[in-house]
Scaffold this motif. Structure first.
Motif, PDB file in Angstrom:
ATOM      1  N   ASP A   3     -10.753  -4.941  -3.569  1.00 14.86           N
ATOM      2  CA  ASP A   3     -10.742  -4.231  -2.446  1.00 14.86           C
ATOM      3  C   ASP A   3     -11.884  -2.960  -2.034  1.00 14.86           C
ATOM      4  N   CYS A   4     -11.990  -2.358  -3.376  1.00 16.53           N
ATOM      5  CA  CYS A   4     -12.903  -1.112  -3.438  1.00 16.53           C
ATOM      6  C   CYS A   4     -14.223  -1.795  -3.495  1.00 16.53           C
ATOM      7  N   VAL A   5     -14.567  -3.198  -3.722  1.00 12.82           N
ATOM      8  CA  VAL A   5     -15.987  -3.485  -3.775  1.00 12.82           C
ATOM      9  C   VAL A   5     -16.188  -4.358  -2.283  1.00 12.82           C
ATOM     10  N   ASP A   6     -15.198  -4.847  -2.058  1.00 15.88           N
ATOM     11  CA  ASP A   6     -15.333  -5.911  -0.858  1.00 15.88           C
ATOM     12  C   ASP A   6     -15.284  -5.164   0.445  1.00 15.88           C
ATOM     13  N   LYS A   7     -14.538  -4.043   0.534  1.00 19.97           N
ATOM     14  CA  LYS A   7     -14.335  -3.320   1.753  1.00 19.97           C
ATOM     15  C   LYS A   7     -15.635  -3.013   2.148  1.00 19.97           C
ATOM     16  N   PRO A   8     -16.304  -2.009   1.332  1.00 19.85           N
ATOM     17  CA  PRO A   8     -17.432  -1.397   1.774  1.00 19.85           C
ATOM     18  C   PRO A   8     -18.455  -2.493   2.088  1.00 19.85           C
ATOM     19  N   LEU A   9     -18.548  -3.426   1.311  1.00 24.13           N
ATOM     20  CA  LEU A   9     -19.666  -4.451   1.843  1.00 24.13           C
ATOM     21  C   LEU A   9     -19.395  -4.965   3.138  1.00 24.13           C
ATOM     22  N   HIS A  10     -17.874  -5.095   3.531  1.00 23.44           N
ATOM     23  CA  HIS A  10     -17.753  -5.500   4.841  1.00 23.44           C
ATOM     24  C   HIS A  10     -17.969  -4.443   5.977  1.00 23.44           C
ATOM     25  N   TRP A  11     -17.824  -3.156   5.607  1.00 18.52           N
ATOM     26  CA  TRP A  11     -17.944  -2.259   6.612  1.00 18.52           C
ATOM     27  C   TRP A  11     -19.584  -1.748   6.711  1.00 18.52           C
ATOM     28  N   PHE A  12     -20.160  -1.576   5.651  1.00 16.68           N
ATOM     29  CA  PHE A  12     -21.700  -1.110   5.762  1.00 16.68           C
ATOM     30  C   PHE A  12     -22.578  -2.110   5.683  1.00 16.68           C
ATOM     31  N   THR A  18     -13.630  -9.634   4.032  1.00 12.42           N
ATOM     32  CA  THR A  18     -13.227  -8.588   3.262  1.00 12.42           C
ATOM     33  C   THR A  18     -12.927  -9.164   1.999  1.00 12.42           C
ATOM     34  N   ARG A  19     -12.625 -10.510   1.669  1.00  8.52           N
ATOM     35  CA  ARG A  19     -12.603 -11.098   0.393  1.00  8.52           C
ATOM     36  C   ARG A  19     -13.980 -11.802   0.092  1.00  8.52           C
ATOM     37  N   SER A  20     -14.707 -11.182  -0.608  1.00  2.00           N
ATOM     38  CA  SER A  20     -15.828 -11.794  -1.059  1.00  2.00           C
ATOM     39  C   SER A  20     -16.247 -11.586  -2.457  1.00  2.00           C
ATOM     40  N   TYR A  21     -17.221 -10.972  -2.911  1.00  2.81           N
ATOM     41  CA  TYR A  21     -17.629 -11.031  -4.324  1.00  2.81           C
ATOM     42  C   TYR A  21     -16.423 -10.189  -5.143  1.00  2.81           C
ATOM     43  N   GLY A  22     -15.891  -9.445  -4.696  1.00  3.33           N
ATOM     44  CA  GLY A  22     -15.043  -8.672  -5.606  1.00  3.33           C
ATOM     45  C   GLY A  22     -13.559  -9.658  -5.724  1.00  3.33           C
ATOM     46  N   HIS A  23     -13.593 -10.669  -5.286  1.00  7.57           N
ATOM     47  CA  HIS A  23     -12.463 -11.607  -5.283  1.00  7.57           C
ATOM     48  C   HIS A  23     -12.678 -12.850  -5.932  1.00  7.57           C
ATOM     49  N   THR A  24     -13.649 -12.800  -7.056  1.00  5.56           N
ATOM     50  CA  THR A  24     -14.039 -13.910  -7.729  1.00  5.56           C
ATOM     51  C   THR A  24     -13.587 -13.602  -9.075  1.00  5.56           C
TER      52      THR A  24
END
Length: 76
Positions: A3-12, A18-24
């Motif tokens: 989530d520390c990877v995907d949330k900023p990707l989603h927000w900014f 919110t479940r993308s690259y960090g959830h692989t």
């Protein structure tokens, strides 16, 4: 950590979900390998188990793109 990877990707960067690259699995193994190269093996195992349990919990509640980039993903 995922989530520390995907949330900023989603927000900014306006990644759709919110479940993308960090959830692989790729992220899980790559992060574990990097941590193993820098820290003792115990830290790698703890990180690996932490990310794995996070992914399994997220799978319980919805879609997770585990096999990206081998399989493309589109969110429902």
């Amino acid at each position: 950590l995922p989530d520390c990877v995907d949330k900023p990707l989603h927000w900014f960067f306006h990644v759709k979900a919110t479940r993308s690259y960090g959830h692989t699995l790729l992220f899980m193994f790559a992060t574990s390998a990097i941590v193993r190269a820098v820290f003792p093996e115990e830290f790698m195992l703890l990180l690996f188990l932490g990310i794995l349990s996070h992914l399994l919990a997220d799978l319980w509640f919805g879609f997770v793109p585990l096999f990206w980039p081998l399989q493309s993903f589109r969110y429902p």
